[in-house]
Design a protein around this motif. Structure first.
Motif, PDB file in Angstrom:
ATOM      1  N   LEU A  75       3.230 -11.027  -7.899  1.00  0.00           N
ATOM      2  CA  LEU A  75       1.928 -10.962  -7.240  1.00  0.00           C
ATOM      3  C   LEU A  75       0.823 -10.602  -8.230  1.00  0.00           C
ATOM      4  N   VAL A  76       1.159  -9.814  -9.241  1.00  0.00           N
ATOM      5  CA  VAL A  76       0.175  -9.490 -10.275  1.00  0.00           C
ATOM      6  C   VAL A  76      -0.290 -10.766 -10.965  1.00  0.00           C
ATOM      7  N   SER A  77       0.641 -11.650 -11.274  1.00  0.00           N
ATOM      8  CA  SER A  77       0.270 -12.909 -11.925  1.00  0.00           C
ATOM      9  C   SER A  77      -0.510 -13.822 -10.987  1.00  0.00           C
ATOM     10  N   HIS A  78      -0.354 -13.624  -9.691  1.00  0.00           N
ATOM     11  CA  HIS A  78      -1.125 -14.404  -8.711  1.00  0.00           C
ATOM     12  C   HIS A  78      -2.523 -13.828  -8.486  1.00  0.00           C
ATOM     13  N   GLY A  79      -2.787 -12.646  -9.046  1.00  0.00           N
ATOM     14  CA  GLY A  79      -4.125 -12.086  -8.946  1.00  0.00           C
ATOM     15  C   GLY A  79      -4.278 -10.925  -7.990  1.00  0.00           C
ATOM     16  N   MET A  80      -3.176 -10.258  -7.649  1.00  0.00           N
ATOM     17  CA  MET A  80      -3.249  -9.099  -6.751  1.00  0.00           C
ATOM     18  C   MET A  80      -2.800  -7.845  -7.497  1.00  0.00           C
ATOM     19  N   SER A  81      -3.563  -6.766  -7.349  1.00  0.00           N
ATOM     20  CA  SER A  81      -3.185  -5.472  -7.905  1.00  0.00           C
ATOM     21  C   SER A  81      -3.208  -4.430  -6.796  1.00  0.00           C
ATOM     22  N   PHE A  82      -2.374  -3.395  -6.960  1.00  0.00           N
ATOM     23  CA  PHE A  82      -2.220  -2.376  -5.921  1.00  0.00           C
ATOM     24  C   PHE A  82      -2.279  -0.991  -6.551  1.00  0.00           C
ATOM     25  N   VAL A  83      -3.106  -0.110  -5.972  1.00  0.00           N
ATOM     26  CA  VAL A  83      -3.190   1.281  -6.414  1.00  0.00           C
ATOM     27  C   VAL A  83      -2.675   2.155  -5.284  1.00  0.00           C
ATOM     28  N   THR A 151      -5.484  -6.107 -15.153  1.00  0.00           N
ATOM     29  CA  THR A 151      -4.822  -7.388 -14.891  1.00  0.00           C
ATOM     30  C   THR A 151      -5.810  -8.463 -14.422  1.00  0.00           C
ATOM     31  N   GLU A 152      -7.105  -8.119 -14.380  1.00  0.00           N
ATOM     32  CA  GLU A 152      -8.146  -9.032 -13.887  1.00  0.00           C
ATOM     33  C   GLU A 152      -7.810  -9.572 -12.498  1.00  0.00           C
ATOM     34  N   PRO A 153      -7.620  -8.690 -11.530  1.00  0.00           N
ATOM     35  CA  PRO A 153      -7.216  -9.154 -10.198  1.00  0.00           C
ATOM     36  C   PRO A 153      -8.327  -9.895  -9.471  1.00  0.00           C
ATOM     37  N   ARG A 154      -7.906 -10.834  -8.622  1.00  0.00           N
ATOM     38  CA  ARG A 154      -8.832 -11.421  -7.660  1.00  0.00           C
ATOM     39  C   ARG A 154      -8.964 -10.506  -6.447  1.00  0.00           C
ATOM     40  N   LEU A 155      -7.852  -9.810  -6.140  1.00  0.00           N
ATOM     41  CA  LEU A 155      -7.809  -8.919  -4.976  1.00  0.00           C
ATOM     42  C   LEU A 155      -7.199  -7.586  -5.396  1.00  0.00           C
ATOM     43  N   LEU A 156      -7.914  -6.514  -5.088  1.00  0.00           N
ATOM     44  CA  LEU A 156      -7.474  -5.166  -5.422  1.00  0.00           C
ATOM     45  C   LEU A 156      -7.164  -4.419  -4.128  1.00  0.00           C
ATOM     46  N   LEU A 157      -5.919  -3.948  -3.998  1.00  0.00           N
ATOM     47  CA  LEU A 157      -5.501  -3.169  -2.839  1.00  0.00           C
ATOM     48  C   LEU A 157      -5.565  -1.684  -3.190  1.00  0.00           C
ATOM     49  N   LEU A 158      -6.249  -0.896  -2.383  1.00  0.00           N
ATOM     50  CA  LEU A 158      -6.418   0.538  -2.635  1.00  0.00           C
ATOM     51  C   LEU A 158      -5.932   1.323  -1.428  1.00  0.00           C
ATOM     52  N   ASP A 159      -4.957   2.210  -1.652  1.00  0.00           N
ATOM     53  CA  ASP A 159      -4.428   3.034  -0.567  1.00  0.00           C
ATOM     54  C   ASP A 159      -5.029   4.436  -0.654  1.00  0.00           C
ATOM     55  N   GLU A 160      -5.933   4.746   0.255  1.00  0.00           N
ATOM     56  CA  GLU A 160      -6.578   6.061   0.346  1.00  0.00           C
ATOM     57  C   GLU A 160      -7.184   6.482  -0.994  1.00  0.00           C
ATOM     58  N   PRO A 161      -8.124   5.727  -1.538  1.00  0.00           N
ATOM     59  CA  PRO A 161      -8.664   6.058  -2.863  1.00  0.00           C
ATOM     60  C   PRO A 161      -9.439   7.373  -2.920  1.00  0.00           C
ATOM     61  N   THR A 162      -9.892   7.893  -1.782  1.00  0.00           N
ATOM     62  CA  THR A 162     -10.652   9.154  -1.825  1.00  0.00           C
ATOM     63  C   THR A 162      -9.883  10.323  -1.228  1.00  0.00           C
ATOM     64  N   ALA A 163      -8.580  10.162  -1.001  1.00  0.00           N
ATOM     65  CA  ALA A 163      -7.784  11.230  -0.373  1.00  0.00           C
ATOM     66  C   ALA A 163      -7.821  12.500  -1.222  1.00  0.00           C
ATOM     67  N   GLY A 164      -8.170  13.602  -0.583  1.00  0.00           N
ATOM     68  CA  GLY A 164      -8.156  14.900  -1.240  1.00  0.00           C
ATOM     69  C   GLY A 164      -9.315  15.166  -2.176  1.00  0.00           C
ATOM     70  N   LEU A 165     -10.289  14.262  -2.236  1.00  0.00           N
ATOM     71  CA  LEU A 165     -11.401  14.444  -3.160  1.00  0.00           C
ATOM     72  C   LEU A 165     -12.560  15.180  -2.490  1.00  0.00           C
ATOM     73  N   SER A 166     -13.365  15.845  -3.310  1.00  0.00           N
ATOM     74  CA  SER A 166     -14.577  16.498  -2.806  1.00  0.00           C
ATOM     75  C   SER A 166     -15.562  15.425  -2.357  1.00  0.00           C
ATOM     76  N   PRO A 167     -16.511  15.792  -1.486  1.00  0.00           N
ATOM     77  CA  PRO A 167     -17.520  14.811  -1.054  1.00  0.00           C
ATOM     78  C   PRO A 167     -18.246  14.145  -2.214  1.00  0.00           C
ATOM     79  N   LEU A 168     -18.503  14.901  -3.292  1.00  0.00           N
ATOM     80  CA  LEU A 168     -19.205  14.343  -4.446  1.00  0.00           C
ATOM     81  C   LEU A 168     -18.377  13.251  -5.106  1.00  0.00           C
ATOM     82  N   PHE A 169     -17.090  13.529  -5.356  1.00  0.00           N
ATOM     83  CA  PHE A 169     -16.229  12.536  -5.983  1.00  0.00           C
ATOM     84  C   PHE A 169     -15.939  11.387  -5.025  1.00  0.00           C
ATOM     85  N   MET A 170     -15.877  11.672  -3.725  1.00  0.00           N
ATOM     86  CA  MET A 170     -15.664  10.609  -2.756  1.00  0.00           C
ATOM     87  C   MET A 170     -16.802   9.586  -2.849  1.00  0.00           C
TER      88      MET A 170
END
Length: 234
Positions: A75-83, A151-170
């Motif tokens: 899937l990475v070679s197809h243009g999808m990345s996952f965090v 990986t130069e993705p066409r589509l980036l999947l992000l699972d809870e990117p702001t979990a546990g962060l302060s409002p400023l960092f969010m």
């Protein structure tokens, strides 16, 4: 044509479905946000899309190619990345080494991509030689997203990117997500901070009990009294 079209997804664990007919679709250059209560199937959806969980029924099409149940490395070679939400950086490696790990499949000169990541995540420039484990939670999240960008993705999947962060960092992470999207990268993310996430979303998906309860533009969902009452805290 949609960048991502996931139709009637059924998937789960141990023979029990968590997803019971989920539909997700975004166009190129859009931000899609998946929200809903705990146990709704939000993170399960991302794992199914990225081949980390077997889809028992339904299909996933990325940029016109059927990728249903394809292994993550393909899937990475197809243009999808996952965090993923957790364990998404190499704590003992430096910031720069983490980013280089994101380019491990490349055989070309990727120095321009390193420059691109440092342009988007400018706070990382001064910390490029510092171990990722010494960074704040928000900066580690920048490293994780930056590594996925290598990986130069066409589509980036992000699972809870702001979990546990302060409002400023969010707010800072949301600003960086907007900046990445402005370069033409489609983004699909799961977020507990639903109101803030829907404000930047082109499309929103409200899941409950493994199904779509509401699907609309981010602003339309924010303006919907039933969505606000049931899922956004009033």
């Amino acid at each position: 044509m949609s960048l991502l079209a996931a139709t009637n997804l059924h998937a789960g664990y141990g023979g029990m479905n968590i997803l019971d007919g989920v539909d997700i679709a975004i166009d190129a250059g859009e931000i899609g946000v998946i929200v809903g209560p705990n146990g709704a199937g939000k993170s399960t959806t991302l794992k199914a899309l990225f081949g980390l969980l077997k889809i028992s029924e339904g299909s996933v099409v990325l940029n016109g190619v059927d990728i249903t149940n394809a292994p993550p490395d393909s899937l990475v070679s197809h243009g999808m990345s996952f965090v993923p939400q957790e364990k998404n950086v190499f704590l003992t490696l430096s910031v720069h080494e983490n980013l280089e790990m994101g380019a491990f499949i490349r055989r070309d000169d990727y120095s321009h991509l390193l420059d691109h990541v440092y342009d988007i995540f400018e706070p990382l420039k001064a910390k490029r030689n510092q171990p990722a484990g010494e960074l704040s939670g928000g900066q580690r999240q920048m490293v994780a997203i930056g590594r996925a960008m290598m990986t130069e993705p066409r589509l980036l999947l992000l699972d809870e990117p702001t979990a546990g962060l302060s409002p400023l960092f969010m707010s800072e992470i949301f600003d960086r997500i907007i900046a990445i999207n402005a370069t033409g990268v489609g983004i699909l993310m799961v977020e507990q901070n639903a109101k803030q996430a829907l404000k930047i979303a082109h499309r929103g998906f409200v899941l409950a009990s493994g199904q779509n309860r509401f699907t609309d533009t981010g602003q339309a969902l924010l303006d919907d009294p039933e969505v606000a009452r049931s899922f956004l805290g009033g």
